[in-house]
Structure formats: structure tokens, C-alpha cells
Design an enzyme around this catalytic site. Structure first.
Site, mmCIF file in Angstrom:
data_model
loop_
_atom_site.group_PDB
_atom_site.id
_atom_site.type_symbol
_atom_site.label_atom_id
_atom_site.label_comp_id
_atom_site.label_asym_id
_atom_site.label_seq_id
_atom_site.Cartn_x
_atom_site.Cartn_y
_atom_site.Cartn_z
ATOM 1 C CG ASP A 186 -0.490 15.766 33.201
ATOM 2 O OD1 ASP A 186 0.348 16.074 32.384
ATOM 3 O OD2 ASP A 186 -0.538 15.149 34.122
ATOM 4 C CG HIS A 218 -0.328 11.521 40.293
ATOM 5 N ND1 HIS A 218 0.078 12.753 41.075
ATOM 6 C CD2 HIS A 218 0.643 11.455 39.380
ATOM 7 C CE1 HIS A 218 1.222 13.175 40.544
ATOM 8 N NE2 HIS A 218 1.474 12.113 39.662
HETATM 9 C C1 GLP Z 1 3.834 14.238 37.272
HETATM 10 C C2 GLP Z 1 2.813 14.082 36.059
HETATM 11 C C3 GLP Z 1 2.636 12.706 36.090
HETATM 12 C C4 GLP Z 1 3.828 11.930 36.335
HETATM 13 C C5 GLP Z 1 4.123 11.941 37.674
HETATM 14 C C6 GLP Z 1 5.351 11.412 38.158
HETATM 15 O O1 GLP Z 1 3.320 15.165 38.190
HETATM 16 N N1 GLP Z 1 1.774 14.744 35.932
HETATM 17 O O2 GLP Z 1 1.903 12.349 34.666
HETATM 18 O O3 GLP Z 1 3.657 10.368 35.863
HETATM 19 O O4 GLP Z 1 4.065 13.080 38.238
HETATM 20 O O5 GLP Z 1 6.618 12.035 37.671
HETATM 21 P P1 GLP Z 1 7.984 11.568 37.752
HETATM 22 O O6 GLP Z 1 8.103 10.658 36.497
HETATM 23 O O7 GLP Z 1 8.843 12.774 37.716
HETATM 24 O O8 GLP Z 1 8.088 10.843 39.156
#
Ligand code: GLP
Length: 248
Positions: free
Chosen positions: A67, A138
């Protein structure tokens, strides 16, 4: 689904890095699906470490990131293109032509989604997709919704996601409201999926996900229950509530 629980974040990161390295060693042109956020940083550090010791190489690999925020360009420090350069690409030997990230600055974002989808298909899908998970469930930026979107699309970010990600921006207002994300169809078409969850902040969502009895677009990661080659990797902190639940 295979579930792996490790003692530490580092152990979990090494386990996932080894999975990626196995795929790198197994094919002439492996396609890696890459993720951003705090979670995969340790995996990328392990890959860099292995590369510097000549234990792996990326010269033949193709990458597709999940993304990108809409409106952020390649040089924006909060953008995922910049993140990938800083956390992996600049330290190892990928061919820059083989690195793919949705263009958040495309003049026609709908067209960009179509282009990205077609590019993934032209590469015969992804061999191994690395995923983190949002505290709202998500994957990529597939946010809780009434339906699953199959292909790369423009998504409106959930307020919870914007708040979680505000730590990387100057303020909540600075967090973009929309993004381009791979869809769940492209993720599910990957031959192997590895979902990595680290730290206490992920214990509630992992308990909810692993105990979910249905596949529900309001919990986007629940679609992964249908994948035939999924490994869920957690450190003990992320697995805390899930473990508790199965014991009682
Ligand atoms: C982000 C990304 C995701 C990621 C998630 C968790 O916004 N778009 O791909 O897995 O949120 O983020 P983190 O690993 O910083 O908790």
C-alpha cells in the site's frame, strides 16, 4: 493455518526472514509481497544482516508493496516508498526496476490501481506475502467494511488507523485520509502468506482474529482463515490473550 509463537520479537523476525530467504533461494524470479509499519522492521534488519554475510541475495527478486498513502510522493518521509528505501532497499541488491509500490502521487489514482493489479497478475501473483495487522484487523489498508475489495483500490482510512499511524506524522491532521492498497483478492492469490504480529498492542486483535468463527469484512484479516498456506507468527506479548483463551 500454522501458528508460531516465539519468546522474543527478534526470534519472530528471524523466523519470518528465513521464510522469505527460503523463497528467494527456491526460484529464478521470486515475487515478494512486502509490508510497512513498525512490525516488519526487524524482519528487514535480519534480511540485511543475512545479505551482508552473503547468506542471501535479492538480485533476481521482484517486490510488490501492499500500500501507499494517497498524495505522498517518493521522497515524502512518511510515505511507504521512502520507508522501504530506508529500512531495506538501500542496503541490499534489488534491481530498482523490479521494485513496485503503488504511486501515491499518480495523476489518475483509479488508473494506477488498475496498473498495479495488472502488474501483479503479469508476474503470476506473489510467491510470499508478508503482512502486519492493524489494531482494527486491517491488512494492507483493507479497512473494516461491509465487503471485501478484491483488487488494488483506493481506500478511505479508518479513524482508528489514522490515530495509530499519527505517531509517524507531525499531527493527526497530517495523516492522509486515503490510500491505495492491494485488495484481499491479490493477497489471497499469494502462494504463501505470513502474518506477523508483535507486542502487547496486538494481543486483543490477535485473540479476536484467531478465535473468530466467521469470515467477516468487518474484521478484514479474518479472510486469511481461508488461505491454504498461512503462517501466523507472534511473539509472546501478541499471543498473550489468545493463549489464555485456549487454555481455559
Ligand atoms: C499500517 C499498514 C499495514 C500494517 C499496519 C500495522 O497502517 N498499512 O500494512 O500492517 O498498519 O502497523 P504496525 O506494524 O506499525 O503496527
Amino acid at each position: 493455518m500454522k501458528i508460531v509463537i516465539t519468546k522474543s520479537k527478534q526470534e519472530a523476525s528471524l523466523y519470518v526472514a528465513e521464510k522469505l530467504m527460503n523463497v528467494l533461494a527456491s526460484k529464478e524470479h521470486p515475487t515478494l509481497g512486502l509490508a510497512t509499519g513498525g512490525t516488519p522492521k526487524g524482519v528487514y534488519a535480519e534480511l540485511i544482516n543475512a545479505y551482508t554475510k552473503n547468506e542471501t541475495s535479492f538480485h533476481h527478486a521482484v517486490t510488490f508493496n501492499l500500500d501507499e498513502y494517497l498524495g505522498l510522493d517518493l521522497n515524502n518521509k512518511q510515505g511507504y516508498a521512502y520507508y522501504m528505501q530506508e529500512n531495506l532497499f538501500k542496503y541490499v541488491n534489488f534491481n530498482p526496476d523490479n521494485i513496485h509500490i503503488p504511486n501515491g502521487k499518480a495523476s489518475n489514482p483509479e488508473k494506477e490501481c488498475q496498473r498495479y493489479h495488472e502488474l501483479i497478475k503479469a508476474h503470476n501473483d506473489i510467491d510470499i506475502q508478508l503482512l502486519g495487522i492493524g489494531t482494527n484487523g486491517h491488512i494492507g489498508f483493507n479497512e473494516p467494511s461491509d465487503q471485501f475489495y478484491l483488487a488494488t483500490h483506493i481506500t478511505t482510512l479508518d479513524e482508528q488507523t489514522r490515530k495509530s499511524n499519527a505517531r509517524y506524522f507531525d499531527s493527526l491532521e497530517a495523516v492522509p485520509k486515503r490510500a491505495i492498497t492491494m485488495g484481499v483478492g491479490e493477497i489471497m492469490d499469494s502462494r504463501e502468506v505470513v502474518l506477523l504480529a508483535l507486542g502487547e498492542a496486538k494481543q486483543d486483535i490477535m485473540e479476536k482474529l484467531l478465535n473468530s468463527k466467521t469470515v467477516d469484512p468487518k474484521l478484514p484479516a479474518s479472510v486469511l482463515h481461508l488461505h491454504r498456506n498461512l503462517t501466523v507468527v507472534m511473539d509472546e506479548a501478541a499471543a498473550k490473550k489468545y493463549n489464555k483463551k485456549v487454555r481455559t
